[in-house]
Design an enzyme around this catalytic site. Structure first.
Site, PDB file in Angstrom:
ATOM      1  CE1 TYR A 190     -13.205  -7.114   1.846  1.00 52.85           C
ATOM      2  CE2 TYR A 190     -11.315  -8.619   1.085  1.00 52.85           C
ATOM      3  CZ  TYR A 190     -11.725  -7.743   1.992  1.00 52.85           C
ATOM      4  OH  TYR A 190     -10.845  -7.091   2.839  1.00 52.85           O
ATOM      5  NE  ARG A 211      -7.294   5.274   2.762  1.00 55.51           N
ATOM      6  CZ  ARG A 211      -8.009   4.485   3.289  1.00 55.51           C
ATOM      7  NH1 ARG A 211      -9.437   4.671   3.410  1.00 55.51           N
ATOM      8  NH2 ARG A 211      -7.726   3.516   3.712  1.00 55.51           N
ATOM      9  CG  ASP A 245      -8.989  -3.079  -4.164  1.00 57.68           C
ATOM     10  OD1 ASP A 245      -8.294  -2.309  -3.333  1.00 57.68           O
ATOM     11  OD2 ASP A 245      -9.634  -4.069  -3.851  1.00 57.68           O
ATOM     12  NE  ARG A 295      -4.174  -1.542   0.293  1.00 56.99           N
ATOM     13  CZ  ARG A 295      -5.167  -1.707   1.083  1.00 56.99           C
ATOM     14  NH1 ARG A 295      -5.638  -0.662   1.792  1.00 56.99           N
ATOM     15  NH2 ARG A 295      -6.146  -2.564   1.057  1.00 56.99           N
TER      16      ARG A 295
HETATM   17  O1  CP3 Z   1       0.324   0.758  -3.334  1.00 57.55           O
HETATM   18  C1  CP3 Z   1      -0.323  -0.455  -3.297  1.00 57.55           C
HETATM   19  O2  CP3 Z   1      -0.063  -1.447  -2.787  1.00 57.55           O
HETATM   20  C2  CP3 Z   1      -1.131  -0.738  -4.384  1.00 57.55           C
HETATM   21  C3  CP3 Z   1      -2.616  -0.547  -4.362  1.00 57.55           C
HETATM   22  C4  CP3 Z   1      -3.467  -1.666  -3.730  1.00 57.55           C
HETATM   23  C5  CP3 Z   1      -4.684  -1.269  -3.018  1.00 57.55           C
HETATM   24  N1  CP3 Z   1      -5.427  -2.169  -2.762  1.00 57.55           N
HETATM   25  C6  CP3 Z   1      -5.359   0.179  -3.338  1.00 57.55           C
HETATM   26  C7  CP3 Z   1      -6.246   0.648  -2.277  1.00 57.55           C
HETATM   27  C8  CP3 Z   1      -3.282  -2.912  -3.394  1.00 57.55           C
HETATM   28  C9  CP3 Z   1      -2.232  -3.962  -3.702  1.00 57.55           C
HETATM   29  C10 CP3 Z   1      -4.470  -3.257  -2.699  1.00 57.55           C
HETATM   30  C11 CP3 Z   1      -4.656  -4.891  -2.170  1.00 57.55           C
HETATM   31  C12 CP3 Z   1      -5.964  -5.091  -1.528  1.00 57.55           C
HETATM   32  N2  CP3 Z   1      -7.135  -4.625  -1.563  1.00 57.55           N
HETATM   33  C13 CP3 Z   1      -5.681  -6.246  -0.415  1.00 57.55           C
HETATM   34  C14 CP3 Z   1      -4.866  -7.075  -0.183  1.00 57.55           C
HETATM   35  C15 CP3 Z   1      -3.608  -6.230   0.533  1.00 57.55           C
HETATM   36  C16 CP3 Z   1      -4.159  -6.348   2.036  1.00 57.55           C
HETATM   37  O3  CP3 Z   1      -4.320  -5.182   2.558  1.00 57.55           O
HETATM   38  O4  CP3 Z   1      -4.380  -7.259   2.690  1.00 57.55           O
HETATM   39  C17 CP3 Z   1      -7.373  -6.259   0.013  1.00 57.55           C
HETATM   40  C18 CP3 Z   1      -7.612  -7.007   1.226  1.00 57.55           C
HETATM   41  C19 CP3 Z   1      -8.080  -5.059  -0.726  1.00 57.55           C
HETATM   42  C20 CP3 Z   1      -9.530  -4.720  -0.319  1.00 57.55           C
HETATM   43  C21 CP3 Z   1      -9.542  -3.472   0.116  1.00 57.55           C
HETATM   44  N3  CP3 Z   1      -9.347  -2.324  -0.709  1.00 57.55           N
HETATM   45  C22 CP3 Z   1      -9.934  -2.773   1.078  1.00 57.55           C
HETATM   46  C23 CP3 Z   1     -10.192  -3.779   2.418  1.00 57.55           C
HETATM   47  C24 CP3 Z   1     -10.096  -1.515   1.150  1.00 57.55           C
HETATM   48  C25 CP3 Z   1     -10.631  -0.489   2.255  1.00 57.55           C
HETATM   49  C26 CP3 Z   1      -9.480  -0.589   3.497  1.00 57.55           C
HETATM   50  C27 CP3 Z   1      -8.859   0.641   3.229  1.00 57.55           C
HETATM   51  O5  CP3 Z   1      -7.646   0.415   3.574  1.00 57.55           O
HETATM   52  O6  CP3 Z   1      -9.271   1.664   3.244  1.00 57.55           O
HETATM   53  C28 CP3 Z   1      -9.658  -1.047  -0.107  1.00 57.55           C
HETATM   54  C29 CP3 Z   1      -9.507   0.198  -0.677  1.00 57.55           C
HETATM   55  C30 CP3 Z   1      -8.014   0.526  -1.141  1.00 57.55           C
HETATM   56  N4  CP3 Z   1      -7.349  -0.180  -2.084  1.00 57.55           N
HETATM   57  C31 CP3 Z   1      -7.374   1.866  -0.853  1.00 57.55           C
HETATM   58  C32 CP3 Z   1      -6.110   1.837  -1.656  1.00 57.55           C
HETATM   59  C33 CP3 Z   1      -5.227   2.849  -1.524  1.00 57.55           C
HETATM   60  C34 CP3 Z   1      -8.003   2.965   0.042  1.00 57.55           C
HETATM   61  C35 CP3 Z   1      -9.270   3.357  -0.487  1.00 57.55           C
HETATM   62  C36 CP3 Z   1      -9.382   4.916  -0.808  1.00 57.55           C
HETATM   63  O7  CP3 Z   1      -8.402   5.612  -1.294  1.00 57.55           O
HETATM   64  O8  CP3 Z   1     -10.328   5.367  -0.758  1.00 57.55           O
END
Ligand code: CP3
Length: 372
Positions: free
Chosen positions: A154, A32, A78, A28
């Site tokens: 999910y 944010r 994502d 990540r």
């Molecule tokens: O920089 C990076 O790592 C690349 C981008 C990336 C995102 N999601 C962007 C994202 C990657 C590799 C993911 C993978 C992801 N997404 C996983 C596996 C990794 C982990 O953390 O276990 C999972 C379980 C998800 C599902 C997901 N997407 C969730 C649970 C959420 C909300 C939780 C949160 O952190 O807010 C997201 C949203 C998300 N995906 C965000 C980002 C930057 C934040 C949302 C936003 O900007 O509104």
């Protein structure tokens, strides 16, 4: 695509080859905690607005690389794009995380499930190609997908969960339906990762974020087996280059010896596992087979001060021990990362301290060994 990589330390470490220091990237890393990310996201209007726009996705992928000397980029997207393309209707409510309009829990919804047309995910492959162009050989680009089990969590729950009650109810009461979901997911994820590789991804990572919530026995049957199925369908190389495969199971330390049988190059670990023990179990020996290891500092360490971060980095590097240094053969290697995604409240300047500490101390470790 023929651009020469200026920094290939990450790819070399994936393949258990010697590097002058321990490469580092952060799960990540585009997110944010960066004000720059929040600005671009505001322009895009929503998370999916950001992820589906090639220019925005490219911009946010490069933001952390412009701020810190990271050794790899990861595609901005994502894991939930795949079930979205299956027609489940993904949205991200502000501050609430992901939501699906439809859940997959009964005979009819499971029967309707199919490998999506990859054309629906074209925006992801376009982003990969655009990011590769923008990187221009600075560092390699990692593509990624969720594991079949993590995606199923999910799809069945319809959102994130604290207790995984719906997905485990289905798993225990209708294993036949669960296996069908997982098989469709495995074939979908394999097609998705192969298309990312063809678009220019130089390594691919499978995020099994919720494998660790399973009971022993269930993990092997419902998570590991389907991660193995994805790997068995992946292309090994592209344009003459090997494409390393990374598998991260949060909470998977306990099953490391079984994960060693996966046809992947790197195993990612969370902070509950000791890297030295992991190396002993699966890291292999010089010249022999083994897995490279990725991880595993607690992301909350980034809330301490820079001196404390420096000390915590040294501890993680020391727990792995000096990596393999002989360029004439392969051996145990380490890729530094967090044990899970970076927290959104992380002070960005602390990330600079972490990356600097990894590079500095891991170089010093190798110098000492060479002089002995
Ligand atoms: O920089 C990076 O790592 C690349 C981008 C990336 C995102 N999601 C962007 C994202 C990657 C590799 C993911 C993978 C992801 N997404 C996983 C596996 C990794 C982990 O953390 O276990 C999972 C379980 C998800 C599902 C997901 N997407 C969730 C649970 C959420 C909300 C939780 C949160 O952190 O807010 C997201 C949203 C998300 N995906 C965000 C980002 C930057 C934040 C949302 C936003 O900007 O509104």
């Amino acid at each position: 695509m023929a651009t020469i990589l200026q920094n290939d330390h990450f790819l070399r470490a994936c393949l258990r080859q010697a590097t002058p220091y321990t490469p580092v990237w952060l799960m990540r890393q585009a997110g944010r905690y960066l004000p720059e990310y929040c600005q671009t996201r505001a322009k895009a209007g929503s998370f999916m607005g950001l992820a589906t726009n090639t220019d925005f996705a490219t911009e946010v992928t490069l933001q952390p690389l412009d701020l810190y000397p990271l050794d790899a980029a990861i595609l901005f997207s994502d894991i939930l794009t795949v079930p979205d393309a299956m027609g489940l209707g993904l949205s991200f409510e502000a501050g609430e995380g992901p939501r699906f309009a439809k859940t997959t829990r009964d005979e009819a919804s499971v029967a309707a499930l199919a490998v999506p047309d990859m054309a629906k995910l074209r925006y992801v492959f376009d982003a990969v190609t655009s990011i590769r162009k923008a990187l221009n050989g600075r560092v390699p680009l990692i593509g990624f997908a969720g594991s079949p089990w993590t995606l199923a969590c999910y799809m069945v729950e319809g959102r994130g969960s604290d207790d995984y009650r719906a997905v485990k109810t289905l798993m225990y009461s209708r294993p036949d339906l669960m296996h069908r979901i997982l098989e469709v997911n495995a074939l979908s994820v394999a097609a998705y990762l192969n298309a990312q590789i063809e678009a220019g991804a130089q390594a691919v990572m499978i995020f099994d974020s919720w494998g660790g919530v399973l009971a022993d026995g269930a993990f092997q049957q419902f998570s590991l087996r389907y991660t193995a199925m994805v790997l068995s369908h992946l292309r090994r190389g592209h344009e003459g280059k090997v494409i390393p495969r990374l598998v991260f199971t949060k909470g998977g330390g306990l099953w490391l010896s079984e994960m060693a049988a996966l046809d992947c190059d790197v195993l990612g670990l969370d902070w509950t596992m000791n890297l030295g023990r992991a190396r002993h179990l699966v890291g292999g020996t010089e010249g022999g087979p083994g897995k490279a290891l990725q991880g595993n500092i607690d992301p909350m360490v980034l809330f301490a001060n820079p001196e404390q971060i420096d000390a915590a980095v040294q501890q993680v590097l020391a727990s792995f021990g000096t990596p393999h240094t002989d360029p004439s053969t392969t051996g145990p290697t380490h890729i530094f990362n967090l044990g899970h995604g970076i927290n959104q409240l992380t002070p960005p300047e602390n990330v600079a301290a972490l990356v600097e500490a990894v590079h500095k101390h891991s170089r010093a470790m190798r110098d000492v060994t060479e002089k002995v």
